[in-house]
Design an enzyme around this catalytic site. Structure first.
Site, PDB file in Angstrom:
ATOM      1  N   GLU A  36      14.091 -14.617   0.783  1.00  0.00           N
ATOM      2  CA  GLU A  36      14.473 -15.659   1.763  1.00  0.00           C
ATOM      3  C   GLU A  36      13.516 -16.838   1.708  1.00  0.00           C
ATOM      4  OE1 GLU A  36      14.261 -13.856   5.648  1.00  0.00           O
ATOM      5  OE2 GLU A  36      15.752 -12.324   5.122  1.00  0.00           O
ATOM      6  N   ASP A  66       0.832  -1.199   0.000  1.00  0.00           N
ATOM      7  CA  ASP A  66       0.000   0.000   0.000  1.00  0.00           C
ATOM      8  C   ASP A  66       0.873   1.259   0.000  1.00  0.00           C
ATOM      9  OD1 ASP A  66      -2.867   0.887   0.439  1.00  0.00           O
ATOM     10  OD2 ASP A  66      -1.943   1.896   2.142  1.00  0.00           O
TER      11      ASP A  66
HETATM   12  C1  GLC Z   1      -4.255   2.977  -0.644  1.00  0.00           C
HETATM   13  C2  GLC Z   1      -5.463   2.078  -0.547  1.00  0.00           C
HETATM   14  C3  GLC Z   1      -6.618   2.917  -0.099  1.00  0.00           C
HETATM   15  C4  GLC Z   1      -6.319   3.487   1.267  1.00  0.00           C
HETATM   16  C5  GLC Z   1      -5.017   4.268   1.251  1.00  0.00           C
HETATM   17  C6  GLC Z   1      -4.510   4.548   2.633  1.00  0.00           C
HETATM   18  O1  GLC Z   1      -4.383   3.944  -1.621  1.00  0.00           O
HETATM   19  O2  GLC Z   1      -5.682   1.433  -1.743  1.00  0.00           O
HETATM   20  O3  GLC Z   1      -7.813   2.195  -0.067  1.00  0.00           O
HETATM   21  O4  GLC Z   1      -7.349   4.328   1.673  1.00  0.00           O
HETATM   22  O5  GLC Z   1      -3.983   3.554   0.595  1.00  0.00           O
HETATM   23  O6  GLC Z   1      -4.020   3.378   3.226  1.00  0.00           O
END
Ligand code: GLC
Length: 553
Positions: A267, A215
């Site tokens: 790993e 993310d």
């Molecule tokens: C990314 C995710 C989204 C989330 C954001 C904060 O963009 O896809 O859904 O709100 O990160 O974590």
């Protein structure tokens, strides 16, 4: 249980894989609380095997107060009771592996939840403490520190800083949150933060996961000194000026973290992968995320954002193949996910709709539902013919449009509240998906509950209404995935073919793909080759908003 693998072909599985995104809250609810869960997923995996996908990616199911639908993680190594238990996770992963599907999980390193023990300890310990050093706390500006430390804005709207009440009861420091105020940013200059995440990766790898969708992989590192990001700089960046680079995204320093993660993941074997969620432009820059010693794949958001337009599509496909190819990585392709308007609505919109703004019932430029679905089917058939990996988002195989009729008080995306209703946010693509036309909550939940209201007219979209019906969107996806595999399209090469105006034509191996994006009807007699699959029924001609795959003669 790890995926049984070993030979070179299985090591490279991800280069051409079709990976299906499960949004756990909205996939299948086993216990009737109106929120999807891990046992619900396990019970429906057979349907995904039947569809023919190679892997599933699960959005977060970790412990979380759910202020950003689980992207606010309070414990990175445990399952939230809303979704089940670690044992439920193991059962789900084992079942997926038994069915021949890999399992990718989300990891959220840019921030934690404000409920995380690290952040609670930071609040309690006060200014200057090692606990605070894990996050980005600063003194405010102004005489009494009453102004935020800089002018950064939250992606969800409003300021990116929140002031805390210190342990002595006085108003004190501010902390940075690029997203919601319940998502404080971690300080990735700190070795303890890096070391903790190495352990989090190992925890899930040891449980058998095949990779991570990372993310905000363009976040984490901030420009030293946290300089302002002025309105003028933001406008210049939006125009594509590379000198106006954001001080909080796409910083060079992030790459050493991905090299470190690459080694941790390796790993556990050469077939485990990292996938970047990084909103970085242009694609030549994005390609830095997938250099051989960094991540394996990156979501191709430039492709997702491309309009249904011949010239733009051709340009972005060329750019994608050459940019990713220049570092030896496959391109990926994606049209929908949990952050964007579903492509069955988006591709036919006639008014601009910036990412994250979402749609409501009276938004300008809304298309007719059937028109949007027709375009989406054509777009999907084009996408699935391209070499590289492809990502599908739950419900697109049912042709689901964006849900528009969600009352304000039912909306849950923090964007809605943080912009006082100015932006609808992302709830419209997150509505629980329909399984059975005649069951409560369309078979999503045994009690009929659903955390976001489902539209009243979704019965025809239910999986059981579509299964076995030749012209259905579900059967179109299933047939396309089978043919894609049989003809090796994911590992193939693309050659453009001259075509009439408004038409895109390409060869990939023994398949010719013709997408009539906006052109005149093309008599079938003008297209040589046996029809393998078409996004609409062909009545002697290939009409606009239709894609066909032909076996080359
Ligand atoms: C990314 C995710 C989204 C989330 C954001 C904060 O963009 O896809 O859904 O709100 O990160 O974590």
């Amino acid at each position: 249980m790890a995926f049984p693998s070993g030979d070179d072909a299985s090591t490279d599985w991800w280069r051409s894989a079709v990976i299906y995104q499960i949004y756990p809250r909205s996939f299948a609810d086993s216990d009737g609380d109106g929120v999807g869960d891990l046992p619900g997923i396990t019970s429906r995996l057979d349907d995904l095997e039947h569809l023919g996908v190679d892997a599933v990616w699960l959005s977060p199911f970790y412990r979380s107060p759910q202020h950003d639908a689980g992207y606010d993680v309070a414990d990175f190594c445990d399952v939230d009771p809303l979704f089940g238990t670690l044992e439920d996770f193991d059962a789900m992963a084992t079942r997926a592996h038994d069915l021949g599907m890999r399992v990718i999980v989300d990891i959220v390193p840019n921030h934690s939840s404000s409920d995380h023990a690290w952040f609670q300890a930071a609040l309690a310990a006060g200014p200057g403490s090692p606990e605070r050093a894990r996050y980005i706390f600063r003194e405010g500006k102004g005489e009494g520190g009453e102004l935020p430390p800089n002018d950064w804005r939250s992606v969800f709207g409003g300021p990116a800083w929140t002031r805390v009440v210190e342990p002595d009861g006085a108003l004190g420091q501010w902390y940075l949150h690029l997203f919601d105020s319940s998502q404080p940013d971690l300080d990735w200059t700190r070795e303890e933060v890096r070391a903790d995440f190495d352990d989090i990766l190992r925890f899930w790898l040891a449980r058998g996961v095949d990779g991570f969708r990372v993310d905000v992989a363009h976040g984490l590192v901030k420009a030293p000194g946290l300089p302002d990001y002025t309105v003028e700089q933001r406008a210049a960046a939006a125009e594509g000026d590379p000198a106006a680079q954001s001080p909080h995204f796409a910083q060079e320093g992030v790459h050493e973290i991905w090299r470190r993660w690459h080694d941790v993941v390796a790993e556990f074997g050469p077939d485990r992968i990292l996938v970047a969620e990084a909103w970085v432009q242009p694609l030549t820059r994005m390609a830095h995320w997938v250099r051989p010693d960094e991540m394996h794949q990156a979501f191709n958001f430039a492709y997702l954002m491309t309009a249904w337009d011949v010239a733009e599509l051709r340009e972005i496909i060329d750019d994608s193949l050459s940019s990713f190819g220049s570092v030896g990585a496959p391109s990926t392709w994606v049209l929908s996910n949990h952050d964007v308007v579903r492509h069955a609505t988006r591709l036919a919109l006639t008014a601009p709709n910036p990412q994250g703004h979402g749609l409501g019932p009276d938004s300008p430029g809304l298309p007719q539902v059937d028109h949007g679905i027709r375009r989406a089917r054509a777009a999907t058939l084009l996408m699935l013919a391209l070499p590289g990996g492809a990502y599908l988002y739950q419900g697109e195989e049912l042709g689901l449009p964006e849900a528009l009729e969600i009352p304000g008080d039912a909306r849950q995306d923090p964007t809605w509240a943080r912009t006082q209703g100015e932006r609808f946010g992302r709830d419209g693509c997150r509505v629980p998906i329909p399984w059975e036309a005649d069951a409560p909550a369309y078979g999503f939940s045994p009690s009929g509950d659903s955390w976001l209201p489902q539209p009243a007219d979704w019965a025809p979209f239910a999986r059981d209404s579509q299964r076995g019906r030749e012209s259905s969107t579900l059967e179109l996806y299933r047939a396309a995935l089978g043919l894609r595999k049989a003809h090796g399209l994911g590992t193939g090469d693309l050659t453009w073919v001259d075509a009439a105006e408004g038409v895109l034509a390409l060869d990939n191996g023994d398949v010719r793909v013709v997408a009539n994006v906006s052109g005149d009807d093309i008599p079938l007699a003008d297209l040589s080759g046996e029809v393998l699959i078409a996004s609409e029924e062909l009545d002697g001609a290939l009409p606009a908003d239709t894609t066909v795959w032909l076996r080359r003669g």
